[in-house]
Scaffold this active site. Structure first.
Site, PDB file in Angstrom:
ATOM      1  N   ASP A 161       1.566  -1.116   0.390  1.00 31.67           N
ATOM      2  CA  ASP A 161       0.169  -0.157  -0.280  1.00 31.67           C
ATOM      3  C   ASP A 161       1.129   1.691  -0.288  1.00 31.67           C
ATOM      4  OD1 ASP A 161      -2.412  -1.785   0.004  1.00 31.67           O
ATOM      5  OD2 ASP A 161      -2.657  -1.313   1.846  1.00 31.67           O
ATOM      6  N   ASP A 175     -14.580  -5.393  -2.824  1.00 30.50           N
ATOM      7  CA  ASP A 175     -14.291  -5.483  -1.269  1.00 30.50           C
ATOM      8  C   ASP A 175     -15.859  -5.970  -0.682  1.00 30.50           C
ATOM      9  OD1 ASP A 175     -12.028  -4.502  -1.295  1.00 30.50           O
ATOM     10  OD2 ASP A 175     -12.993  -2.318  -1.424  1.00 30.50           O
TER      11      ASP A 175
END
Lengths: 260, 202
Positions: A11, A135
């Site tokens: 990330d 998600d």
């Protein structure tokens, strides 16, 4: 025989690798700084990572510019498959990342907002370049709902149905991220991973929840995932990619063991 | 100089960087004139078989490349660049390939198999003496991304096989012209060794 892939996920926030404690908390400042993305990528490459995923969690104009630089520098030194996600909204955004040296681009909220983006990307670059990241959150005993915008916005879509639709639109791969499990280190959501993997004819990458090596083995064996994505277990030096693969091999999961 | 054919297809940068990493003098080539100065050709390819063929033709490179192969000069086709060496592809029935190898490119059809094949799979060498395989370990893993694979009519051109649902020709060669279905530029040490062998053979 095709092996199961182990994929470290980086990330990236303003050019640095960070790790949020739990889903969507990155924006709230709950980030742990991990280091330089290119250095980390080189380390995981040497450890025998099968691919690498870079996720731009700033997704601002400056963030994207620094991401292009990160991908260019990584692609010069790491001769392995690279995927970029975060803030990719147009076919031009995809093109920029692929030209920088990425092999695949991952889209999530933008695919939900504009499903044709999947088709346009697949027609232009081939479906293997288009990863649709989902998600999912368990909302009822038998239902997982798709959330957008980093897990903040409910879409009303069923995760299995959206995965099926993404495949029909031209996606080459699905990344399935469990909102409930992400960052908790309590294990992947095996059930939704298995349901999606059985429903689609394209590879499914399980993401979110890796804390122990057993979790990785479980989602590959019982969740029928084709690959696992993990961040924290690698970043903080708990395990090397080699450790993970050795463990998986002992559990009967076919992996690619490299020299180290 | 190695001419890396640049016809607007996919990730040419990675191939270029990997060849340079192995000491090659690489030049991106998109016109027939530039080919004249080359010692070897690398033809990458990502995406649709028909699109790739049309893009090569629109740059006037089709015949020069065909002549290059017929003259048995060093040539390496990668992924769709390998598939183009065959007669035709189920992906694009209206476009023909170079026909350097005879046979068609087919789609994976094993029921229940995930397509595209994305990931690391093994090479089983049929000819260990092949220049490209020099110094490689037995059955090494390389990185594949594809939905189609060539089925050569002449088995003797096959230099490696891979099994994904069915067993297919993951590499082929005749003289100095070779092709590989996988991506050496994305296959870490094994892939770099293959490119090193190609560079050394030029």
């Amino acid at each position: 025989m095709l092996i199961k892939r182990v994929i470290p996920c980086l990330d990236v926030h303003n050019g640095q690798v960070t790790r949020g404690v739990q889903f969507g908390k990155a924006e709230a400042g709950e980030l742990r700084n991990v280091g330089d993305p290119v250095e980390l990528a080189k380390r995981y490459d040497a450890q025998g990572a099968d691919e690498m995923v870079f996720f731009d969690i700033t997704a601002s104009a400056e963030g994207r510019a620094s991401m292009v630089d990160v991908i260019e520098r990584t692609a010069e030194q790491c001769f392995m498959p690279l995927t970029v996600g975060g803030g990719i909204r147009t076919v031009d955004d995809m093109s920029t990342m692929l030209k920088a040296g990425a092999d695949k681009t991952s889209i999530n909220s933008s695919a939900l907002a504009t499903p044709e983006l999947i088709t346009r990307g697949a027609e232009r670059f081939g479906c293997q370049c288009i990863v649709v990241s989902i998600d999912a959150k368990k909302v009822a005993p038998d239902r997982w709902e798709v959330f957008s915008h980093g897990g903040r916005k409910a879409t009303g879509l069923d995760a299995v149905e959206w995965a099926n639709r993404a495949e029909k639109l031209g996606a080459g791969e699905i990344v399935l991220n469990s909102i409930d499990a992400d960052g908790t280190k309590a294990g992947f959501d095996i059930e939704i991973t298995r349901r999606v993997s059985e429903a689609v004819g394209i590879p499914v990458v399980a993401s979110g929840g890796a804390g122990k090596l057993e979790h990785l083995a479980d989602v590959l064996k019982f969740g029928k995932a084709d690959a696992v994505l993990a961040a924290s277990i690698f970043h903080f030096g708990e395990y090397t990619v080699g450790d993970v693969k050795k463990f998986l091999a002992e559990r009967g999961v076919p992996v690619r063991l490299t020299r180290d | 100089m190695i001419a890396l054919i640049d016809y607007g297809s996919g990730n040419i940068r990675s191939v270029s960087k990997a060849l340079q990493h192995e000491g090659a003098d690489v030049q991106l080539v998109s016109t027939p004139d530039e080919l004249g100065k080359a010692d070897a050709v690398v033809l990458p390819g990502v995406g649709d078989f028909g699109d790739c063929a049309r893009n090569i033709k629109s740059r006037g490179l089709w015949e020069p490349l065909q002549d290059w192969m017929r003259a048995d000069k060093p040539f390496l086709g990668i992924c769709v660049g390998y598939q183009l060496l065959f007669d035709s592809s189920e992906e694009s029935p209206d476009e023909s390939g170079f026909g350097f190898f005879h046979g068609a490119v087919k789609r994976f059809r094993t029921p229940g198999l995930k397509v595209p094949q994305i990931g690391w799979n093994e090479l089983e060498f049929t000819n260990g003496n092949n220049t490209l395989w020099r110094g490689l370990p037995e059955s090494p893993h390389v990185f594949f991304v594809h939905s189609y694979f060539p089925a050569p009519e002449d088995e003797s051109v096959v230099t490696a096989r891979t099994t994904y649902g069915e067993t297919f020709a993951s590499a082929a060669a005749k003289g100095n012209v070779a092709g590989v279905q996988f991506h050496p530029e994305k296959s870490q040490d094994v892939g770099l060794a293959i490119l090193r062998n190609f560079v050394a053979s030029v």
